[in-house]
Design a protein around this motif. Structure first.
Motif, PDB file in Angstrom:
ATOM      1  N   ASN A   1     104.516 -78.344 137.619  1.00  0.00           N
ATOM      2  CA  ASN A   1     103.324 -79.201 137.589  1.00  0.00           C
ATOM      3  C   ASN A   1     102.891 -79.553 136.171  1.00  0.00           C
ATOM      4  N   GLY A   2     103.671 -79.139 135.172  1.00  0.00           N
ATOM      5  CA  GLY A   2     103.399 -79.513 133.788  1.00  0.00           C
ATOM      6  C   GLY A   2     102.682 -78.471 132.959  1.00  0.00           C
ATOM      7  N   LEU A   3     102.174 -77.412 133.573  1.00  0.00           N
ATOM      8  CA  LEU A   3     101.437 -76.383 132.827  1.00  0.00           C
ATOM      9  C   LEU A   3     102.388 -75.630 131.888  1.00  0.00           C
ATOM     10  N   THR A   4     101.920 -75.351 130.679  1.00  0.00           N
ATOM     11  CA  THR A   4     102.700 -74.611 129.690  1.00  0.00           C
ATOM     12  C   THR A   4     102.171 -73.182 129.589  1.00  0.00           C
ATOM     13  N   LEU A   5     103.073 -72.220 129.630  1.00  0.00           N
ATOM     14  CA  LEU A   5     102.707 -70.808 129.536  1.00  0.00           C
ATOM     15  C   LEU A   5     103.382 -70.196 128.306  1.00  0.00           C
ATOM     16  N   LEU A   6     102.600 -69.482 127.506  1.00  0.00           N
ATOM     17  CA  LEU A   6     103.102 -68.750 126.347  1.00  0.00           C
ATOM     18  C   LEU A   6     102.792 -67.272 126.561  1.00  0.00           C
ATOM     19  N   VAL A   7     103.798 -66.424 126.469  1.00  0.00           N
ATOM     20  CA  VAL A   7     103.628 -64.989 126.696  1.00  0.00           C
ATOM     21  C   VAL A   7     104.212 -64.224 125.515  1.00  0.00           C
ATOM     22  N   MET A   8     103.456 -63.237 125.013  1.00  0.00           N
ATOM     23  CA  MET A   8     103.989 -62.348 123.991  1.00  0.00           C
ATOM     24  C   MET A   8     103.677 -60.911 124.381  1.00  0.00           C
ATOM     25  N   GLU A   9     104.725 -60.128 124.509  1.00  0.00           N
ATOM     26  CA  GLU A   9     104.565 -58.709 124.836  1.00  0.00           C
ATOM     27  C   GLU A   9     104.091 -57.958 123.594  1.00  0.00           C
ATOM     28  N   ARG A  10     103.063 -57.142 123.794  1.00  0.00           N
ATOM     29  CA  ARG A  10     102.525 -56.314 122.702  1.00  0.00           C
ATOM     30  C   ARG A  10     102.013 -55.031 123.346  1.00  0.00           C
ATOM     31  N   HIS A  11     102.795 -53.991 123.282  1.00  0.00           N
ATOM     32  CA  HIS A  11     102.547 -52.779 124.063  1.00  0.00           C
ATOM     33  C   HIS A  11     101.798 -51.698 123.282  1.00  0.00           C
ATOM     34  N   HIS A  12     100.909 -52.112 122.377  1.00  0.00           N
ATOM     35  CA  HIS A  12     100.159 -51.135 121.584  1.00  0.00           C
ATOM     36  C   HIS A  12      99.052 -50.461 122.389  1.00  0.00           C
ATOM     37  N   ALA A  13      98.511 -51.173 123.365  1.00  0.00           N
ATOM     38  CA  ALA A  13      97.420 -50.636 124.191  1.00  0.00           C
ATOM     39  C   ALA A  13      97.497 -51.304 125.555  1.00  0.00           C
ATOM     40  N   PRO A  14      96.971 -50.659 126.600  1.00  0.00           N
ATOM     41  CA  PRO A  14      97.080 -51.215 127.961  1.00  0.00           C
ATOM     42  C   PRO A  14      96.067 -52.322 128.241  1.00  0.00           C
ATOM     43  N   ILE A  15      96.034 -53.306 127.376  1.00  0.00           N
ATOM     44  CA  ILE A  15      95.107 -54.423 127.538  1.00  0.00           C
ATOM     45  C   ILE A  15      95.863 -55.734 127.388  1.00  0.00           C
ATOM     46  N   VAL A  16      95.209 -56.802 127.787  1.00  0.00           N
ATOM     47  CA  VAL A  16      95.790 -58.138 127.660  1.00  0.00           C
ATOM     48  C   VAL A  16      94.679 -59.109 127.286  1.00  0.00           C
ATOM     49  N   SER A  17      95.001 -60.048 126.411  1.00  0.00           N
ATOM     50  CA  SER A  17      94.072 -61.115 126.050  1.00  0.00           C
ATOM     51  C   SER A  17      94.644 -62.436 126.537  1.00  0.00           C
ATOM     52  N   VAL A  18      93.797 -63.225 127.157  1.00  0.00           N
ATOM     53  CA  VAL A  18      94.243 -64.485 127.744  1.00  0.00           C
ATOM     54  C   VAL A  18      93.408 -65.632 127.197  1.00  0.00           C
ATOM     55  N   ASN A  19      94.056 -66.764 127.035  1.00  0.00           N
ATOM     56  CA  ASN A  19      93.398 -67.953 126.502  1.00  0.00           C
ATOM     57  C   ASN A  19      93.918 -69.156 127.284  1.00  0.00           C
ATOM     58  N   LEU A  20      93.018 -69.813 127.970  1.00  0.00           N
ATOM     59  CA  LEU A  20      93.364 -71.027 128.721  1.00  0.00           C
ATOM     60  C   LEU A  20      92.796 -72.213 127.950  1.00  0.00           C
ATOM     61  N   THR A  21      93.682 -73.031 127.397  1.00  0.00           N
ATOM     62  CA  THR A  21      93.271 -74.160 126.558  1.00  0.00           C
ATOM     63  C   THR A  21      93.592 -75.476 127.252  1.00  0.00           C
ATOM     64  N   TYR A  22      92.588 -76.344 127.322  1.00  0.00           N
ATOM     65  CA  TYR A  22      92.785 -77.698 127.825  1.00  0.00           C
ATOM     66  C   TYR A  22      92.766 -78.665 126.646  1.00  0.00           C
ATOM     67  N   LYS A  23      93.687 -79.620 126.670  1.00  0.00           N
ATOM     68  CA  LYS A  23      93.757 -80.607 125.591  1.00  0.00           C
ATOM     69  C   LYS A  23      92.753 -81.727 125.860  1.00  0.00           C
ATOM     70  N   VAL A  24      91.484 -81.365 125.779  1.00  0.00           N
ATOM     71  CA  VAL A  24      90.395 -82.312 126.011  1.00  0.00           C
ATOM     72  C   VAL A  24      89.177 -81.859 125.224  1.00  0.00           C
ATOM     73  N   GLY A  25      88.439 -82.814 124.712  1.00  0.00           N
ATOM     74  CA  GLY A  25      87.217 -82.522 123.972  1.00  0.00           C
ATOM     75  C   GLY A  25      86.399 -83.792 123.850  1.00  0.00           C
ATOM     76  N   SER A  26      85.485 -83.806 122.901  1.00  0.00           N
ATOM     77  CA  SER A  26      84.625 -84.978 122.754  1.00  0.00           C
ATOM     78  C   SER A  26      85.397 -86.224 122.336  1.00  0.00           C
ATOM     79  N   VAL A  27      86.617 -86.046 121.800  1.00  0.00           N
ATOM     80  CA  VAL A  27      87.422 -87.207 121.417  1.00  0.00           C
ATOM     81  C   VAL A  27      87.818 -88.036 122.637  1.00  0.00           C
ATOM     82  N   ASN A  28      87.761 -87.454 123.815  1.00  0.00           N
ATOM     83  CA  ASN A  28      88.119 -88.157 125.045  1.00  0.00           C
ATOM     84  C   ASN A  28      86.921 -88.805 125.723  1.00  0.00           C
TER      85      ASN A  28
END
Length: 337
Positions: free
Chosen positions: A43-70
């Motif tokens: 469906n066109g969605l892009t996913l970027l994943v990086m494994e980092r096993h320093h702690a049992p946590i995960v950070s997620v960021n959902l970015t849309y290519k839209v802002g006031s310029v649109n």
């Protein structure tokens, strides 16, 4: 010039360890890009994943290519307003009965649009009709409030260890981000795919007032806010970069739920989104999870780009903003994008 010398015979144990740590750090940074796994869905969605096993946590960021310029004149502030609305929930989050809520929201829209149409007449507006419509709007808003489960989205994440839930809207991008225990990533995927595909703009007309108050605090009553708004409007006289992210007050006041939903359908589809996930995850399993959740969202038509080009500036521009505060100055230069 700074010269570095290396004398092995003068190094003691701690110094050797320090050198090794520095070298290891340089090696790790050199391969950072190689550690990112990129996956593009049907469906066109892009996913970027990086494994980092320093702690049992995960950070997620959902970015849309839209802002006031649109945006354009008449709907300025709609991207920022939608950012607020996305936290109000979906047909399954933030509501007690979505089916009973729906006709009440539709009635709210009818009243609000009639009120906006009458108010737009200015001095020729029928003030009795305006007052009656406002009273009716408040009455139906109270009915809609009975279906709302306030802050259910935030509470759901908090109960599951989520921290830093927030979002930002800028000129070009809108971002939603959160950190949570790695074993709660499936929860995030379920909730956020639900928000992308089934958001409900409830409490819309109340939230507009909150945004207008935010504008008064950060722009209208702020010397730096007023200065920056005038600065960008002068720097970009044709390109929508000159529009304020938070919107002009009259535009925000006139925004309707239907117009905001149309903006959402145009710019917040999967092909206009990038998900970044970093933490204690397995890349292969994470791709499968995102495919099961976000992969079910149908593709949408390509979002239109910005065609306006800012004409070359001919000479210096100056703007003076009077405000009872200490003097401030902004100087800027156009540069290639």
């Amino acid at each position: 010039m700074i010269r570095l010398s290396f004398c092995p015979d003068r190094l003691n144990g701690p110094a050797i360890v320090l050198v090794l740590l520095v070298l290891c750090g340089l090696a790790a940074s050199a391969t950072l890009e190689e550690r990112v796994v990129e996956h593009t869905m049907a469906n066109g969605l892009t996913l970027l994943v990086m494994e980092r096993h320093h702690a049992p946590i995960v950070s997620v960021n959902l970015t849309y290519k839209v802002g006031s310029v649109n945006e354009h004149a008449g709907i300025t502030g709609v991207a920022h307003l939608y950012e607020h609305m996305a936290f109000k929930g979906t047909r399954t989050i933030g509501v007690t009965d979505a089916e009973k809520e729906r006709p009440v929201l539709e009635e709210l829209d009818r009243i609000a649009e009639a009120l906006a149409e009458e108010s737009a007449k200015g001095a020729a507006a029928d003030q009795k009709r305006v007052a009656a419509l406002r009273e009716e709007l408040n009455k139906v808003s109270a009915q809609a409030d009975r279906f709302v489960v306030a802050s259910e989205l935030a509470a759901l994440y908090q109960r599951n260890g989520g921290v830093g839930l927030n979002a930002t809207t800028g000129k070009d991008l809108t971002r939603y981000f959160l950190s949570l225990p790695a074993n709660r990533l499936p929860l995030w995927a379920a909730v956020e795919s639900n928000r992308m595909g089934d958001v409900v703009l409830r409490e819309f007309y109340k939230e507009k007032n909150i945004v207008l108050e935010e504008r008064r605090q950060r722009t209208d009553n702020s010397p730096s806010g007023r200065l920056y708004e005038s600065f960008t409007a002068s720097a970009f006289q044709a390109h929508p970069y000159g529009l304020p992210v938070i919107g002009w007050p009259s535009d925000v006041s006139a925004l309707t739920r239907s117009r905001t939903e149309a903006f959402f359908q145009t710019y917040y589809g999967p092909a206009n989104a990038v998900i970044s996930i970093v933490g204690d995850v397995n890349a292969k399993d994470t791709i499968a999870l995102i495919e099961r959740t976000f992969g079910r969202i149908p593709p949408r038509a390509a979002s239109p780009g910005v065609r306006t080009t800012e004409p070359q500036q001919q000479g210096e521009r100056r703007v003076d903003v009077e405000f009872p505060a200490e003097p401030q100055m902004l100087v800027g230069f156009h540069k290639p994008a």
